[in-house]
Design an enzyme around this catalytic site. Sequence first.
Site, mmCIF file in Angstrom:
data_model
loop_
_atom_site.group_PDB
_atom_site.id
_atom_site.type_symbol
_atom_site.label_atom_id
_atom_site.label_comp_id
_atom_site.label_asym_id
_atom_site.label_seq_id
_atom_site.Cartn_x
_atom_site.Cartn_y
_atom_site.Cartn_z
ATOM 1 N N ALA A 122 19.920 55.884 48.760
ATOM 2 C CA ALA A 122 20.914 54.867 49.104
ATOM 3 C C ALA A 122 20.344 53.473 49.308
ATOM 4 C CB ALA A 122 21.672 55.300 50.366
ATOM 5 N N HIS B 194 15.500 48.878 28.207
ATOM 6 C CA HIS B 194 15.781 48.903 29.643
ATOM 7 C C HIS B 194 14.837 47.965 30.384
ATOM 8 C CE1 HIS B 194 18.024 52.609 28.739
ATOM 9 N NE2 HIS B 194 18.652 52.393 29.881
ATOM 10 N N LYS C 130 11.969 50.928 34.659
ATOM 11 C CA LYS C 130 12.345 52.290 34.250
ATOM 12 C C LYS C 130 11.085 53.081 33.910
ATOM 13 C CE LYS C 130 15.560 54.902 31.341
ATOM 14 N NZ LYS C 130 16.033 55.674 32.523
#
Length: 267
Positions: free
Chosen positions: A9, A155, A159
Amino acid sequence: MRRIAVVGAAGRMGKTLIEAVQQAPGAGLTAAIDRPDSTLVGADAGELAALGRIGVPLSGDLAKVADEFDVLIDFTHPSVTLKNLAFCRKAGKAMIIGTTGFSAEEKQRLVEAGKDIPIVFAANFSIGVNLCLKLLDTAARVLGDEVDIEITEAHHRHKVDAPSGTALRMGEVVASALGRDLEKVAVYGREGQTGARDRQTIGFATIRAGDVVGDHTVLFAADGERVEITHKASSRMTFAKGAVRAAMWLDGKAPGLYDMQDVLGLH
């Protein structure tokens, strides 16, 4: 209200997922989890996502918030996701998995867990990408063996897996439509004296640069014409909204391993 937990989160995608959950009618963020050694444990999840205080503290222990949620959304790392999968399977919690980079053996563990809990696992939760998968199946069946097929993806620099899970999924869809085994026909990059191209192969090229959210292009090249199917994401919110949509869809579903095509009714 559909009670949703987000793991990872405190990360970029995690914060976007928190925002998407809070925006979705009928959904609510009731738990937020991150690494136990995170200095942010205890902070309000809404404040981390720049939404203001929502009264959901960031936890460092999934087990401690087990009673607070119905479905867990996990866009983290294979090793983390598999631990969370084992927990959710034992606790009877549904899961939305957007993590990429799983090995074939690890994917089989998702299949096994699907016998006990409902799971939506997708390489990409964007509605546009999943529409592209449908178009790719059609294009491959129509164009058949008369074209060379190349997949290019780009990307951001952070990544860690390549090619992207979305690019590999696109390759799987195309290969399946043509009756080929992607593991046998995939070519990952080219260098030196490669010789003439084998039309049965499916090529992959990877770019990692800047803050690119995600670009994917599948090229079908014949003599005299080319067909390109492209998707470009400009915000992680497109993935987050798709994941929340999947979490809502999964409510009341029987145990099983579903994908975003199931959620969107594209099968």
